[in-house]
Each structure stands twice: as structure tokens, then as C-alpha cells.
Design an enzyme around this catalytic site. Structure first.
Site, PDB file in Angstrom:
ATOM      1  N   GLN A  43       0.863  -1.231   0.060  1.00  0.00           N
ATOM      2  CA  GLN A  43      -0.091   0.023  -0.106  1.00  0.00           C
ATOM      3  C   GLN A  43       0.647   1.367  -0.082  1.00  0.00           C
ATOM      4  O   GLN A  43       2.142   1.193   0.141  1.00  0.00           O
ATOM      5  CB  GLN A  43      -1.086  -0.088   1.319  1.00  0.00           C
ATOM      6  N   HIS A  74      -9.017   4.001  19.236  1.00  0.00           N
ATOM      7  CA  HIS A  74      -8.377   2.761  20.100  1.00  0.00           C
ATOM      8  C   HIS A  74      -9.178   2.270  21.340  1.00  0.00           C
ATOM      9  O   HIS A  74      -9.060   1.020  21.688  1.00  0.00           O
ATOM     10  CB  HIS A  74      -6.788   2.996  20.295  1.00  0.00           C
ATOM     11  N   ASP A  98      -0.073   0.615  13.797  1.00  0.00           N
ATOM     12  CA  ASP A  98       0.399   1.847  14.494  1.00  0.00           C
ATOM     13  C   ASP A  98       0.584   1.837  16.113  1.00  0.00           C
ATOM     14  O   ASP A  98       1.413   2.674  16.798  1.00  0.00           O
ATOM     15  CB  ASP A  98      -0.452   2.983  14.254  1.00  0.00           C
ATOM     16  N   GLU A 118       0.595  -8.090  11.666  1.00  0.00           N
ATOM     17  CA  GLU A 118       0.569  -7.166  10.884  1.00  0.00           C
ATOM     18  C   GLU A 118       1.105  -7.301   9.519  1.00  0.00           C
ATOM     19  O   GLU A 118       2.515  -7.904   9.649  1.00  0.00           O
ATOM     20  CB  GLU A 118       1.109  -5.892  11.542  1.00  0.00           C
ATOM     21  N   ASP A 150       0.750 -12.244   6.936  1.00  0.00           N
ATOM     22  CA  ASP A 150      -0.711 -11.937   6.652  1.00  0.00           C
ATOM     23  C   ASP A 150      -1.463 -12.835   7.496  1.00  0.00           C
ATOM     24  O   ASP A 150      -1.523 -13.987   7.656  1.00  0.00           O
ATOM     25  CB  ASP A 150      -0.916 -12.626   5.192  1.00  0.00           C
ATOM     26  N   GLY A 151      -2.477 -11.719   8.173  1.00  0.00           N
ATOM     27  CA  GLY A 151      -3.050 -12.625   9.489  1.00  0.00           C
ATOM     28  C   GLY A 151      -4.100 -13.474   8.540  1.00  0.00           C
ATOM     29  O   GLY A 151      -4.596 -14.252   9.759  1.00  0.00           O
ATOM     30  N   ASP A 169      -8.013  -4.897  14.021  1.00  0.00           N
ATOM     31  CA  ASP A 169      -7.868  -3.580  13.659  1.00  0.00           C
ATOM     32  C   ASP A 169      -7.148  -3.192  12.290  1.00  0.00           C
ATOM     33  O   ASP A 169      -6.009  -3.145  12.171  1.00  0.00           O
ATOM     34  CB  ASP A 169      -6.886  -2.815  14.940  1.00  0.00           C
TER      35      ASP A 169
END
Length: 293
Positions: A43, A74, A98, A118, A150-151, A169
Site C-alpha cells: 500500500q 483505540h 500503529d 501485521e 498476513d493475518g 484492527d
């Protein structure tokens, strides 16, 4: 009546410009200075120093978070789950690069492990450098474990009943996050959720992304049995109105925070509280309620 614009102490020294997120036929913009633009394998990442909300993060030109807005997102995604699950020893975060969600989870002393999966390591790296107030000490906490993977595929390798709380998230359901909103992924999350556990995900705006929001809530209910959306505000997101959907298998335990657990974090939150949560679950509009029925 005089309405002064939102303004925080800004250290912007470079040339200022407007940066907009274009969402359908509407634009959501902020004025400030672009600090960095990078393309990862997944991205486009932009770091933007805004006058209104401090340093912020955009992924593929969509607003993700900013220093003075992040609590609005959050705290709601974490505390209803962490205060209501039967146990909170093992927490899984899918996404969350983040660091803000991990920080909120690690406020609880009963949490023994927070694993964050992540997909984009560059998001983590740039967040640590440009948004250090989000993750704070989470990055160095011995209970925190980071996996760059990759989750969607990672969860398929996890033993059943492994996690007390699962938090997704993620960004909007496009690009690398698209698979986080489908049934096969949710069924894997249900499989690895421990008895008495709670699952949660951001579920888009009921105003700007109404169909996606409704479809997401319906699908989570189909998979888990019990699921309810909670509504709040994140002013920098499309329409400002946002949602998080919580789910569990045995019953809607996420509606009932454990008093002894909420007491352990009393006074440290900016948005969330048991009172705020109760209202946020009950603020559903009549039209949304009718469609979900």
C-alpha cells in the site's frame, strides 16, 4: 455564536497544503504538511503533520489515525472486549500496525501476552518513528510479540481455543484488508477464540459505508451467534460516525463490563468508560435497527 476551528500546538515548518480522502462523492481533508510518502509492497503510506490533529497516517490515501484523534478509535475497539471476556491472558491483534491498540491492551495487568500480526512491516517502522505517542511503551513490553505476516493465512495455523480476545484492527475492506471481512476468516477467528472469549473488529461507518457496515454485522452474527455494533465518533474518518462490532459464542457478554476489571484502568482513558459504552451500544438509529432485524 463563534465557532473556532480545532487547533493544537503545531510544529509545522514546511509548506502547508490540503490532503483529502475522497470517499465516493465526498472529500474529508486536513491542512498541514506532508512529511513522507512511501510505497510498501502492499500500500501507499503517507505521514502527514496536520494543524488540527497532529501527525497522522494515511494508507492508500485514506485516513487511519492521528496523534490527537487516536483515542476516539483505540479505546472503543479494546475496552469493551478486555473488560468483559472471561479471561484476558492471551490477546491477538490482527493489524494494528500503529501500536495504539496494543498499548491499550497492555494497560491490563492480567494480560500475559499480546500477539500482533501485521502484514506491513513498513507501517510499524514508520509509526514507531513518526507516531511514537501511539504505541508508547508497548513496543518494548516483554508481553508484546510482533509477527510480520498476513493475518488471514496466519490464523489458519493457530490451534483452536488459543486466544481470550481477538481484535481485528484493520483498514477499509479493500487491498490487503479485504479478506478480513469474509466468512472463512471469521470462522477461523471463532475456532481459535477460547470459551468465554470476545471477538471485535472495526466495522466501518453506518453513514458513509452503510451497506458494508450492515453486511459486516450480519455476517459476524451468522458466524458467532451473538454480535452487536457499538457506535462512536472519529472526526477524521468519513462522516465522523464510526462503528465497532463485538461478538461472542455463549452470549452477549461484551455488553457487561466486569466492575473489578474496569476499576484497574479507572482514570486513564480519554473516551471510553462503562457509562459511555452503555450509551454507545444503545445509540443505534431506528433504520439500522430495522435492517438488522
Amino acid at each position: 455564536m463563534n465557532h473556532d476551528p480545532i487547533s493544537f500546538t503545531s510544529k509545522i515548518s514546511g509548506a502547508q497544503e490540503w490532503v483529502d480522502e475522497v470517499y465516493g462523492n465526498v472529500r474529508y481533508g486536513m491542512k498541514g504538511c506532508i512529511l513522507l510518502k512511501k510505497q510498501s509492497p502492499f500500500q501507499r503510506i503517507t505521514i502527514f503533520d496536520s494543524i488540527a490533529y497532529g501527525v497522522g497516517l494515511l494508507l492508500d490515501e485514506c485516513w487511519m489515525t492521528a496523534e490527537y484523534q487516536e483515542h476516539c478509535y483505540h479505546e472503543p475497539i479494546v475496552h469493551p472486549a478486555l473488560t468483559s471476556a472471561e479471561n484476558i491472558k492471551n490477546v491477538l491483534i490482527i493489524g494494528g500496525g500503529d501500536g495504539g491498540t496494543a498499548r491499550e491492551c497492555l494497560r491490563y495487568k492480567n494480560v500475559q501476552s499480546v500477539k500482533m500480526v501485521e502484514i506491513d512491516g513498513l507501517v510499524v517502522e514508520l509509526s514507531q518513528k513518526y507516531l511514537p505517542t501511539l504505541g508508547k511503551q508497548a513496543w518494548s513490553d516483554s508481553r508484546f510479540h510482533l509477527v510480520i505476516e498476513d493475518g488471514i493465512s496466519w490464523v489458519t495455523q493457530v490451534p483452536s481455543n488459543s486466544y481470550d480476545v481477538i481484535i481485528v484492527d484493520c483498514s477499509d475492506p479493500v487491498g490487503p484488508a479485504k479478506g478480513l471481512f469474509n466468512q472463512s476468516f471469521l470462522e477461523q477467528c471463532k475456532r481459535i477464540l477460547a470459551p468465554g472469549g470476545v471477538f471485535t473488529t472495526q466495522s466501518e461507518s453506518p453513514e458513509a459505508s452503510r451497506k458494508i457496515h450492515l453486511d459486516t454485522v450480519r455476517l459476524i452474527r451468522k458466524v458467532f451467534g451473538y454480535a452487536d455494533p457499538m457506535y462512536g465518533w472519529v472526526p477524521m474518518y468519513p462522516s465522523g460516525c464510526w462503528s465497532w462490532t463485538f461478538a461472542s459464542v455463549e452470549g452477549p457478554r461484551y455488553l457487561h463490563p466486569k466492575i473489578n476489571r474496569t476499576a484497574t484502568i479507572s482514570g486513564i482513558y480519554n473516551v471510553w468508560s462503562p457509562r459511555w459504552q452503555k450509551g454507545a451500544f444503545n445509540v443505534m438509529t431506528a433504520s439500522i435497527e430495522q435492517e438488522l432485524k
